[in-house]
Motif scaffolding. Structure first.
Motif, PDB file in Angstrom:
ATOM      1  N   TYR A  46       0.815  -1.218   0.000  1.00  0.00           N
ATOM      2  CA  TYR A  46       0.000   0.000   0.000  1.00  0.00           C
ATOM      3  C   TYR A  46       0.847   1.265   0.000  1.00  0.00           C
ATOM      4  CZ  TYR A  46      -4.220  -2.740   0.675  1.00  0.00           C
ATOM      5  OH  TYR A  46      -5.257  -3.629   0.494  1.00  0.00           O
ATOM      6  N   GLY A  47       2.149   1.104   0.209  1.00  0.00           N
ATOM      7  CA  GLY A  47       3.044   2.253   0.207  1.00  0.00           C
ATOM      8  C   GLY A  47       3.614   2.589  -1.156  1.00  0.00           C
ATOM      9  N   GLY A  48       3.164   1.885  -2.192  1.00  0.00           N
ATOM     10  CA  GLY A  48       3.633   2.229  -3.525  1.00  0.00           C
ATOM     11  C   GLY A  48       3.665   1.102  -4.527  1.00  0.00           C
ATOM     12  N   GLU A  49       3.699  -0.159  -4.070  1.00  0.00           N
ATOM     13  CA  GLU A  49       3.796  -1.273  -5.019  1.00  0.00           C
ATOM     14  C   GLU A  49       2.490  -1.493  -5.783  1.00  0.00           C
ATOM     15  OE1 GLU A  49       5.559  -4.004  -7.278  1.00  0.00           O
ATOM     16  OE2 GLU A  49       6.627  -2.912  -5.707  1.00  0.00           O
ATOM     17  N   MET A  50       1.376  -1.380  -5.092  1.00  0.00           N
ATOM     18  CA  MET A  50       0.091  -1.618  -5.745  1.00  0.00           C
ATOM     19  C   MET A  50      -0.472  -0.341  -6.362  1.00  0.00           C
ATOM     20  SD  MET A  50      -2.125  -4.383  -3.554  1.00  0.00           S
ATOM     21  CE  MET A  50      -2.657  -3.228  -2.325  1.00  0.00           C
ATOM     22  N   LYS A  51      -1.151  -0.509  -7.488  1.00  0.00           N
ATOM     23  CA  LYS A  51      -1.928   0.581  -8.072  1.00  0.00           C
ATOM     24  C   LYS A  51      -3.269   0.623  -7.340  1.00  0.00           C
ATOM     25  CE  LYS A  51      -1.839  -1.035 -12.249  1.00  0.00           C
ATOM     26  NZ  LYS A  51      -2.056  -1.184 -13.715  1.00  0.00           N
ATOM     27  N   ILE A  52      -3.521   1.690  -6.600  1.00  0.00           N
ATOM     28  CA  ILE A  52      -4.748   1.799  -5.818  1.00  0.00           C
ATOM     29  C   ILE A  52      -5.313   3.207  -5.944  1.00  0.00           C
ATOM     30  CG2 ILE A  52      -4.091   0.018  -4.133  1.00  0.00           C
ATOM     31  CD1 ILE A  52      -3.320   2.324  -2.221  1.00  0.00           C
ATOM     32  N   ASN A  53      -6.578   3.350  -5.560  1.00  0.00           N
ATOM     33  CA  ASN A  53      -7.224   4.650  -5.495  1.00  0.00           C
ATOM     34  C   ASN A  53      -8.225   4.623  -4.343  1.00  0.00           C
ATOM     35  OD1 ASN A  53      -8.472   7.091  -5.812  1.00  0.00           O
ATOM     36  ND2 ASN A  53      -9.163   6.759  -7.909  1.00  0.00           N
ATOM     37  N   PRO A  54      -7.808   5.069  -3.147  1.00  0.00           N
ATOM     38  CA  PRO A  54      -8.708   5.040  -1.992  1.00  0.00           C
ATOM     39  C   PRO A  54     -10.027   5.771  -2.222  1.00  0.00           C
ATOM     40  CG  PRO A  54      -6.471   5.450  -1.284  1.00  0.00           C
ATOM     41  CD  PRO A  54      -6.461   5.536  -2.784  1.00  0.00           C
ATOM     42  N   ALA A  55     -10.023   6.760  -3.093  1.00  0.00           N
ATOM     43  CA  ALA A  55     -11.258   7.498  -3.383  1.00  0.00           C
ATOM     44  C   ALA A  55     -12.206   6.694  -4.272  1.00  0.00           C
ATOM     45  CB  ALA A  55     -10.932   8.829  -4.058  1.00  0.00           C
ATOM     46  N   ASP A  56     -11.678   5.659  -4.921  1.00  0.00           N
ATOM     47  CA  ASP A  56     -12.482   4.810  -5.796  1.00  0.00           C
ATOM     48  C   ASP A  56     -12.049   3.357  -5.606  1.00  0.00           C
ATOM     49  OD1 ASP A  56     -14.059   3.710  -7.763  1.00  0.00           O
ATOM     50  OD2 ASP A  56     -12.965   4.578  -9.458  1.00  0.00           O
ATOM     51  N   PRO A  57     -12.476   2.733  -4.489  1.00  0.00           N
ATOM     52  CA  PRO A  57     -12.021   1.374  -4.146  1.00  0.00           C
ATOM     53  C   PRO A  57     -12.344   0.319  -5.197  1.00  0.00           C
ATOM     54  CG  PRO A  57     -13.099   2.408  -2.270  1.00  0.00           C
ATOM     55  CD  PRO A  57     -13.374   3.281  -3.457  1.00  0.00           C
ATOM     56  N   LYS A  58     -13.338   0.583  -6.045  1.00  0.00           N
ATOM     57  CA  LYS A  58     -13.741  -0.396  -7.058  1.00  0.00           C
ATOM     58  C   LYS A  58     -13.153  -0.095  -8.441  1.00  0.00           C
ATOM     59  CE  LYS A  58     -16.438  -2.712  -4.259  1.00  0.00           C
ATOM     60  NZ  LYS A  58     -16.075  -4.082  -3.819  1.00  0.00           N
ATOM     61  N   TRP A  59     -12.212   0.831  -8.502  1.00  0.00           N
ATOM     62  CA  TRP A  59     -11.568   1.185  -9.766  1.00  0.00           C
ATOM     63  C   TRP A  59     -11.092  -0.079 -10.491  1.00  0.00           C
ATOM     64  CZ3 TRP A  59      -5.774   2.212  -9.963  1.00  0.00           C
ATOM     65  CH2 TRP A  59      -5.359   2.534 -11.270  1.00  0.00           C
ATOM     66  N   GLU A  60     -11.507  -0.243 -11.746  1.00  0.00           N
ATOM     67  CA  GLU A  60     -11.208  -1.481 -12.464  1.00  0.00           C
ATOM     68  C   GLU A  60      -9.718  -1.661 -12.716  1.00  0.00           C
ATOM     69  OE1 GLU A  60     -13.347  -4.011 -15.946  1.00  0.00           O
ATOM     70  OE2 GLU A  60     -12.723  -1.988 -16.520  1.00  0.00           O
ATOM     71  N   GLY A  61      -8.984  -0.563 -12.820  1.00  0.00           N
ATOM     72  CA  GLY A  61      -7.563  -0.663 -13.122  1.00  0.00           C
ATOM     73  C   GLY A  61      -6.670  -0.869 -11.922  1.00  0.00           C
ATOM     74  N   ARG A  62      -7.261  -1.123 -10.769  1.00  0.00           N
ATOM     75  CA  ARG A  62      -6.458  -1.287  -9.548  1.00  0.00           C
ATOM     76  C   ARG A  62      -5.824  -2.663  -9.473  1.00  0.00           C
ATOM     77  NH1 ARG A  62     -11.501  -2.959  -8.352  1.00  0.00           N
ATOM     78  NH2 ARG A  62     -11.813  -4.619  -6.799  1.00  0.00           N
ATOM     79  N   ASP A  63      -4.712  -2.765  -8.735  1.00  0.00           N
ATOM     80  CA  ASP A  63      -4.212  -4.064  -8.317  1.00  0.00           C
ATOM     81  C   ASP A  63      -5.075  -4.536  -7.152  1.00  0.00           C
ATOM     82  OD1 ASP A  63      -2.118  -4.087 -10.171  1.00  0.00           O
ATOM     83  OD2 ASP A  63      -0.777  -3.012  -8.805  1.00  0.00           O
ATOM     84  N   LYS A  64      -5.074  -5.836  -6.911  1.00  0.00           N
ATOM     85  CA  LYS A  64      -5.974  -6.387  -5.893  1.00  0.00           C
ATOM     86  C   LYS A  64      -5.199  -7.192  -4.853  1.00  0.00           C
ATOM     87  CE  LYS A  64      -9.542  -6.672  -9.439  1.00  0.00           C
ATOM     88  NZ  LYS A  64      -8.613  -6.194 -10.513  1.00  0.00           N
ATOM     89  N   LEU A  65      -5.720  -7.173  -3.634  1.00  0.00           N
ATOM     90  CA  LEU A  65      -5.131  -7.942  -2.541  1.00  0.00           C
ATOM     91  C   LEU A  65      -6.139  -8.952  -2.029  1.00  0.00           C
ATOM     92  CD1 LEU A  65      -2.805  -8.313  -0.399  1.00  0.00           C
ATOM     93  CD2 LEU A  65      -4.159  -6.811   1.056  1.00  0.00           C
ATOM     94  N   VAL A  66      -5.695 -10.193  -1.913  1.00  0.00           N
ATOM     95  CA  VAL A  66      -6.503 -11.234  -1.283  1.00  0.00           C
ATOM     96  C   VAL A  66      -5.737 -11.715  -0.064  1.00  0.00           C
ATOM     97  CG1 VAL A  66      -7.581 -13.497  -1.540  1.00  0.00           C
ATOM     98  CG2 VAL A  66      -7.490 -11.936  -3.501  1.00  0.00           C
ATOM     99  N   CYS A  67      -6.249 -11.407   1.116  1.00  0.00           N
ATOM    100  CA  CYS A  67      -5.622 -11.894   2.353  1.00  0.00           C
ATOM    101  C   CYS A  67      -6.315 -13.196   2.710  1.00  0.00           C
ATOM    102  CB  CYS A  67      -5.751 -10.864   3.471  1.00  0.00           C
ATOM    103  SG  CYS A  67      -4.872 -11.326   4.980  1.00  0.00           S
ATOM    104  N   SER A  68      -5.782 -14.304   2.178  1.00  0.00           N
ATOM    105  CA  SER A  68      -6.436 -15.591   2.367  1.00  0.00           C
ATOM    106  C   SER A  68      -6.496 -15.977   3.844  1.00  0.00           C
ATOM    107  CB  SER A  68      -5.722 -16.672   1.554  1.00  0.00           C
ATOM    108  OG  SER A  68      -6.468 -17.869   1.542  1.00  0.00           O
ATOM    109  N   LYS A  69      -5.443 -15.605   4.596  1.00  0.00           N
ATOM    110  CA  LYS A  69      -5.502 -15.811   6.050  1.00  0.00           C
ATOM    111  C   LYS A  69      -6.360 -14.666   6.613  1.00  0.00           C
ATOM    112  CE  LYS A  69      -1.889 -14.142   8.242  1.00  0.00           C
ATOM    113  NZ  LYS A  69      -0.643 -14.137   9.016  1.00  0.00           N
ATOM    114  N   GLY A  70      -7.671 -14.823   6.375  1.00  0.00           N
ATOM    115  CA  GLY A  70      -8.608 -13.739   6.634  1.00  0.00           C
ATOM    116  C   GLY A  70      -8.680 -13.267   8.072  1.00  0.00           C
TER     117      GLY A  70
END
Length: 280
Positions: A46-70
């Motif tokens: 979240y500090g720079g590796e992933m493409k994210i947009n906190p203002a648009d969490p569902k942005w289609e062009g974002r990278d995604k995180l799956v924390c399987s150890k939920g």
């Protein structure tokens, strides 16, 4: 890595740890150990590796995180809160009636959570499906999958890894939290899995092992995952369960523990000092 960037990631990791302690303390107890062990990788992502947009969490062009150890949801929520996906004060509603922050990650409730997880092993299959879906859509995105080492006892994990290699999911990055402890004790005592590096390589992954509580090492390992080349990636993160808070790390059974008011004050003061002028 530039010193300024390293310090920023170290600072973010400390902030994630502080927020995690605050959230779990507000509830009284929770999954402290396994949340703290992934604070550093979350800081790098979240500090720079992933493409994210906190203002648009569902942005289609974002990278995604799956924390399987939920059950490490508190750490994920902390990262999201620090990055501005929702108000920081909301962390104090963790796992309480009406909350958007349930005990385990839920994409239908929490802004910024990309996939619901909690049934161990299933996050691996879900992440593979997401990565394949993004490829079929022609999206230039990556899916980051955080797996627990205890969770890797599940056969479904390895079925998913075989699928990822077969489908050449080079937009999938598996991050194994090798903290060596699970609910009932040491992983080597409960269900030894052997050499994780050799396993991932045998399944067809481009694989490296790094210090998983070192932001610079993690950032360097993640750098290579941007190149594609037809293979999924696996990073075996050699971590310490409870990393960042000695009292937690030195407690063997630290999977889910209470946080007293005294511990809260001590831990927050310690982390606060690091934030002001220590590690960060």
């Amino acid at each position: 890595m530039e010193a300024e960037k390293r310090k920023a990631m170290q600072k973010l990791a400390i902030q994630i740890r502080m927020a995690t302690v605050e959230a779990i303390h507000s509830l009284g107890s929770g999954h402290v150990g396994g949340s703290l062990s992934i604070a550093d990788v979350l800081a790098v992502l979240y500090g720079g590796e992933m493409k994210i947009n906190p203002a648009d969490p569902k942005w289609e062009g974002r990278d995604k995180l799956v924390c399987s150890k939920g059950h490490a949801g508190p750490a994920v929520y902390s990262a999201l809160a620090v990055k501005g996906y929702f108000p920081y004060e909301e962390l104090k509603t963790l796992n309480k009636p009406g909350t958007r922050l349930p005990s385990h990650c839920d994409r239908n409730k929490t802004p910024g959570v990309d996939m619901t997880t909690g049934s161990l092993g299933q996050g691996a299959s879900l992440a593979c499906g997401m990565a394949l879906g993004d490829k079929l859509k022609g999206l230039d995105t990556r899916v980051f999958l955080i797996l627990g080492d205890g969770e890797s006892n599940e056969g479904q994990v390895w079925e998913a890894m075989a699928f990822a290699a077969a489908k050449k999911l080079d937009n999938l990055v598996v991050l194994l939290d090798w903290n060596k402890r699970q609910l009932d004790g040491w992983t080597e005592d409960v269900f030894p899995m052997g050499d994780y590096m050799a396993k991932f390589e045998a399944f067809g992954f481009d694989t490296v092992k790094v210090d998983g509580n070192n932001v610079e090492a993690l950032s360097g390992a993640l750098e290579r995952t941007r190149r594609g080349e037809g293979k999924p990636f696996a990073i075996v993160m050699d971590t310490l369960k409870g990393a960042g808070i000695p009292e937690v790390a030195e407690t063997v059974m630290n999977h889910s523990v209470p946080i007293s008011d005294e511990q809260y004050d001590t831990w927050m003061a310690q982390l606060g000092r690091e934030l002001e002028g220590g590690k960060a």
